[in-house]
Design a protein around this motif. Structure first.
Motif, PDB file in Angstrom:
ATOM      1  N   TYR A   1      -8.458  24.340  -7.130  1.00  0.00           N
ATOM      2  CA  TYR A   1      -7.175  23.738  -6.748  1.00  0.00           C
ATOM      3  C   TYR A   1      -6.879  22.556  -7.664  1.00  0.00           C
ATOM      4  O   TYR A   1      -7.739  22.069  -8.386  1.00  0.00           O
ATOM      5  N   THR A   2      -5.647  22.079  -7.573  1.00  0.00           N
ATOM      6  CA  THR A   2      -5.239  20.821  -8.202  1.00  0.00           C
ATOM      7  C   THR A   2      -4.143  20.208  -7.351  1.00  0.00           C
ATOM      8  O   THR A   2      -3.538  20.892  -6.518  1.00  0.00           O
ATOM      9  N   ASN A   3      -3.896  18.941  -7.539  1.00  0.00           N
ATOM     10  CA  ASN A   3      -2.802  18.249  -6.865  1.00  0.00           C
ATOM     11  C   ASN A   3      -1.707  18.000  -7.882  1.00  0.00           C
ATOM     12  O   ASN A   3      -1.960  17.461  -8.954  1.00  0.00           O
ATOM     13  N   ILE A   4      -0.500  18.394  -7.547  1.00  0.00           N
ATOM     14  CA  ILE A   4       0.653  18.230  -8.432  1.00  0.00           C
ATOM     15  C   ILE A   4       1.619  17.251  -7.784  1.00  0.00           C
ATOM     16  O   ILE A   4       2.009  17.430  -6.620  1.00  0.00           O
ATOM     17  N   GLN A   5       2.000  16.237  -8.521  1.00  0.00           N
ATOM     18  CA  GLN A   5       2.997  15.278  -8.042  1.00  0.00           C
ATOM     19  C   GLN A   5       4.368  15.749  -8.499  1.00  0.00           C
ATOM     20  O   GLN A   5       4.576  16.063  -9.669  1.00  0.00           O
ATOM     21  N   HIS A   6       5.318  15.852  -7.557  1.00  0.00           N
ATOM     22  CA  HIS A   6       6.696  16.209  -7.892  1.00  0.00           C
ATOM     23  C   HIS A   6       7.606  15.265  -7.123  1.00  0.00           C
ATOM     24  O   HIS A   6       7.705  15.350  -5.889  1.00  0.00           O
TER      25      HIS A   6
ATOM     26  N   GLU B   1       8.517  12.318  -5.048  1.00  0.00           N
ATOM     27  CA  GLU B   1       7.691  11.507  -4.144  1.00  0.00           C
ATOM     28  C   GLU B   1       6.691  12.337  -3.338  1.00  0.00           C
ATOM     29  O   GLU B   1       6.008  11.819  -2.469  1.00  0.00           O
ATOM     30  N   TYR B   2       6.598  13.611  -3.646  1.00  0.00           N
ATOM     31  CA  TYR B   2       5.705  14.502  -2.906  1.00  0.00           C
ATOM     32  C   TYR B   2       4.520  14.933  -3.753  1.00  0.00           C
ATOM     33  O   TYR B   2       4.617  15.057  -4.973  1.00  0.00           O
ATOM     34  N   GLN B   3       3.412  15.199  -3.071  1.00  0.00           N
ATOM     35  CA  GLN B   3       2.231  15.719  -3.739  1.00  0.00           C
ATOM     36  C   GLN B   3       1.900  17.072  -3.107  1.00  0.00           C
ATOM     37  O   GLN B   3       1.903  17.210  -1.879  1.00  0.00           O
ATOM     38  N   TYR B   4       1.629  18.060  -3.959  1.00  0.00           N
ATOM     39  CA  TYR B   4       1.357  19.417  -3.498  1.00  0.00           C
ATOM     40  C   TYR B   4      -0.015  19.861  -3.969  1.00  0.00           C
ATOM     41  O   TYR B   4      -0.399  19.596  -5.112  1.00  0.00           O
ATOM     42  N   VAL B   5      -0.733  20.545  -3.082  1.00  0.00           N
ATOM     43  CA  VAL B   5      -1.997  21.159  -3.465  1.00  0.00           C
ATOM     44  C   VAL B   5      -1.677  22.573  -3.942  1.00  0.00           C
ATOM     45  O   VAL B   5      -1.082  23.361  -3.211  1.00  0.00           O
TER      46      VAL B   5
END
Length: 143
Positions: free
Chosen positions: A46-51, A53-57
């Motif tokens: 997995y990775t965390n993506i910032q878009h 003001e939200y962060q998505y796994v």
């Protein structure tokens, strides 16, 4: 929604897509990820993506599942009403995706409705009224 046609094709009488993005996991995410992000997903799972003001796994499994949902190469013979609604200021999904969906339905009565100044959410009152208007149009045509 296109995958539902294999189970319910005879019951589906119309389709309204809103900012449609079939195959987005591959075409809009994986293909645009940097080599480092791809390697992290493959290595850690997995990775965390910032878009904004939200962060998505984003997990490896999510990407794998997305590969199972290839629909843009299909041709559906349904003769239904198909309307794709897309904002011309959509910065998440290009309008070309809605056009690709329309190509899946060569025998259908198709329409692409571009909403001026509409973003990806199309959630303003005016945009929601436009969407509802298209749904009512289809319902009136089939009844």
């Amino acid at each position: 929604s296109i995958n539902l046609f294999k189970y319910f094709e005879k019951k589906i009488v119309g389709l309204v897509g809103i900012g449609s993005a079939p195959e987005f996991l591959q075409r809009l995410m994986w293909n645009k990820f940097t080599k480092n992000i791809k390697n992290e997903i493959l290595r850690k799972g997995y990775t965390n993506i910032q878009h904004g003001e939200y962060q998505y796994v984003i997990s490896k499994q999510l990407i794998k599942d997305g590969l199972k949902n290839k629909v843009l190469s299909k041709k559906l013979k349904s003769k239904i009403f198909v309307t794709m609604i897309h904002g011309n200021k959509d910065e998440v999904v290009p309008v070309s995706f809605s056009k690709k969906v329309l190509k899946i339905f060569p025998k259908s009565k198709k329409k692409l409705k571009i909403i001026k100044n509409g973003d990806h959410s199309l959630s303003s009152d005016k945009n929601l009224k436009n969407i509802l208007s298209e749904i009512k149009y289809i319902l009136n045509k089939i009844s």
